[in-house]
Scaffold this active site. Sequence first.
Site, mmCIF file in Angstrom:
data_model
loop_
_atom_site.group_PDB
_atom_site.id
_atom_site.type_symbol
_atom_site.label_atom_id
_atom_site.label_comp_id
_atom_site.label_asym_id
_atom_site.label_seq_id
_atom_site.Cartn_x
_atom_site.Cartn_y
_atom_site.Cartn_z
ATOM 1 N N THR A 211 3.550 1.046 -16.013
ATOM 2 C CA THR A 211 3.431 1.500 -14.628
ATOM 3 C C THR A 211 4.440 0.718 -13.787
ATOM 4 O OG1 THR A 211 1.814 -0.138 -13.853
ATOM 5 C CG2 THR A 211 0.956 1.772 -15.060
ATOM 6 N N CYS A 212 4.421 0.959 -12.473
ATOM 7 C CA CYS A 212 5.372 0.247 -11.606
ATOM 8 C C CYS A 212 5.069 -1.251 -11.544
ATOM 9 C CB CYS A 212 5.359 0.851 -10.207
ATOM 10 S SG CYS A 212 3.731 0.850 -9.421
ATOM 11 N N GLU B 125 -7.965 -0.454 -7.437
ATOM 12 C CA GLU B 125 -7.264 0.827 -7.268
ATOM 13 C C GLU B 125 -7.579 1.728 -8.473
ATOM 14 O OE1 GLU B 125 -4.536 2.047 -9.031
ATOM 15 O OE2 GLU B 125 -3.915 0.342 -10.243
ATOM 16 N N GLN C 231 -3.832 6.133 -15.866
ATOM 17 C CA GLN C 231 -2.613 5.737 -16.562
ATOM 18 C C GLN C 231 -2.917 5.177 -17.951
ATOM 19 O OE1 GLN C 231 -1.357 3.182 -13.374
ATOM 20 N NE2 GLN C 231 0.114 4.667 -12.568
ATOM 21 N N GLY D 65 7.174 8.308 12.936
ATOM 22 C CA GLY D 65 7.850 7.385 12.036
ATOM 23 C C GLY D 65 8.083 8.058 10.697
ATOM 24 N N GLY E 219 8.936 5.781 7.771
ATOM 25 C CA GLY E 219 9.101 4.675 6.830
ATOM 26 C C GLY E 219 8.046 4.682 5.734
ATOM 27 N N GLU E 220 7.963 3.569 4.985
ATOM 28 C CA GLU E 220 7.043 3.481 3.848
ATOM 29 C C GLU E 220 5.582 3.619 4.274
ATOM 30 O OE1 GLU E 220 7.728 -0.061 1.646
ATOM 31 O OE2 GLU E 220 9.779 0.457 1.079
ATOM 32 N N THR E 221 5.228 3.006 5.411
ATOM 33 C CA THR E 221 3.836 3.055 5.851
ATOM 34 C C THR E 221 3.408 4.482 6.160
ATOM 35 O OG1 THR E 221 3.958 0.816 6.751
ATOM 36 C CG2 THR E 221 2.165 2.226 7.554
ATOM 37 N N ILE E 222 4.224 5.211 6.911
ATOM 38 C CA ILE E 222 3.893 6.595 7.250
ATOM 39 C C ILE E 222 3.895 7.470 5.991
ATOM 40 C CG2 ILE E 222 4.742 8.657 8.438
ATOM 41 C CD1 ILE E 222 3.208 6.754 10.240
#
Length: 415
Positions: A49-50, A112, A118, A187, A189-192
């Site tokens: 995974t990441c 999570e 996975q 916005g 960005g990553e958060t949005i």
Amino acid sequence: MTIFALGINHKTAPVALREQVAFAPEQVAEALLDLTAKTAVSDAVIVSTCNRTELYFSGSEAQSKQVIAWLAQFHQLSLPELAPHLYLHQDNAATTHLMRVASGLDSLVLGEPQIFGQVKQAYSQSRQVGTIAPVFERLFQKTFAVAKQVRTDTEIGASAVSVAFAAVALARQIFGKLADVKVLLIGAGETIELVAKHLREQGAGQLTVANRSYDRAAALAAQFQAQVVSLAQVPQALVDADVVISSTASTLPIVGKGMVEQALKKRRHKPMFLVDLAVPRDIEAQVAELEDAYLYTVDDLQNIVSQNMQSRQQAAAQAETMIAAGAAEFSQWLQLQGNIDWVRDYRERCEKVTQELLQRAINQLASGQNSEKVLQEFATKLSNRLMHAPTKTIRHLLQEEQVDAKTLINFLVDI
């Protein structure tokens, strides 16, 4: 045979190295076949995974060193470069680690749920390739059962532990179903992007993205089938918005009290839920003074996240108990398989002795020897041969006081 868990994760290595060690989905089948061919391990599963790359396999101590060398070679890394970031667990520690991973207890975000799917996918790939033997079949089925128990019987995944998810969770609490709720995201960005992902997962169907860069807004909107507006169009977009979530890098507020007040009038004071995830603020604090506007700041959500994290940590303690019990049950099953092999071997040896002495007796009878004497000799020799080794063992156990004599004798004569 020893069960091993070899890996690298977010706790042991920087992202740059984790990226180099990761297996692309299309690489896994080839990698499994290459691994088993070059190291001769009897089971192999790759979880990539990441945040982690882990290899679960069974074999010897020497084979575990071969697997480490194989991992470095496969990804064209030097062993000194990779080895300091690796961890290697054996037997019960490996089983416990796998169960913790599948249950979300070893994740970057505690509890999570994605990692469970996975791990199941990794197991399925290994089954298709043919690198799952009966022991690993049992190990992974037990792992899935424990992970499901953790999800069902604890609150490990029930509460939001990121401000993005907390914002969406609050919106769902207020509106119930989000399918008919109109959401304005300010916005790109990553958060949005994370907010948009959570909104889609929670069933939100009508998203609009506003951003200073129209191209970035369009790129984000394309991922989530959302509409796009410019920042200049935000006052008009507010009129239709039931939920407004903002996170930009602006140094000045984008949404002011007057702007929201005008939008509420046009909405005939239909309530509006606003979440400001930006620092500095994107939404003026005075918006909270409006009767039909409900404004939450990043600090409000951080308090919720902190409380939820405490809740998850309490649930994690419960989960650890379940995992310890599950790992112990698998260990007992594994030990039983070894005992079954030992019992089978013992019975085969006894059968061999019996057949050897029986054939001798048959030959004696065929040569005309006295049948009573032949049978007596057969019985005596068979008893002596079968009792010799167990008697020595019993004598040793009694001398070492490892077993109660009366209990042992009662057990042995119960035939």
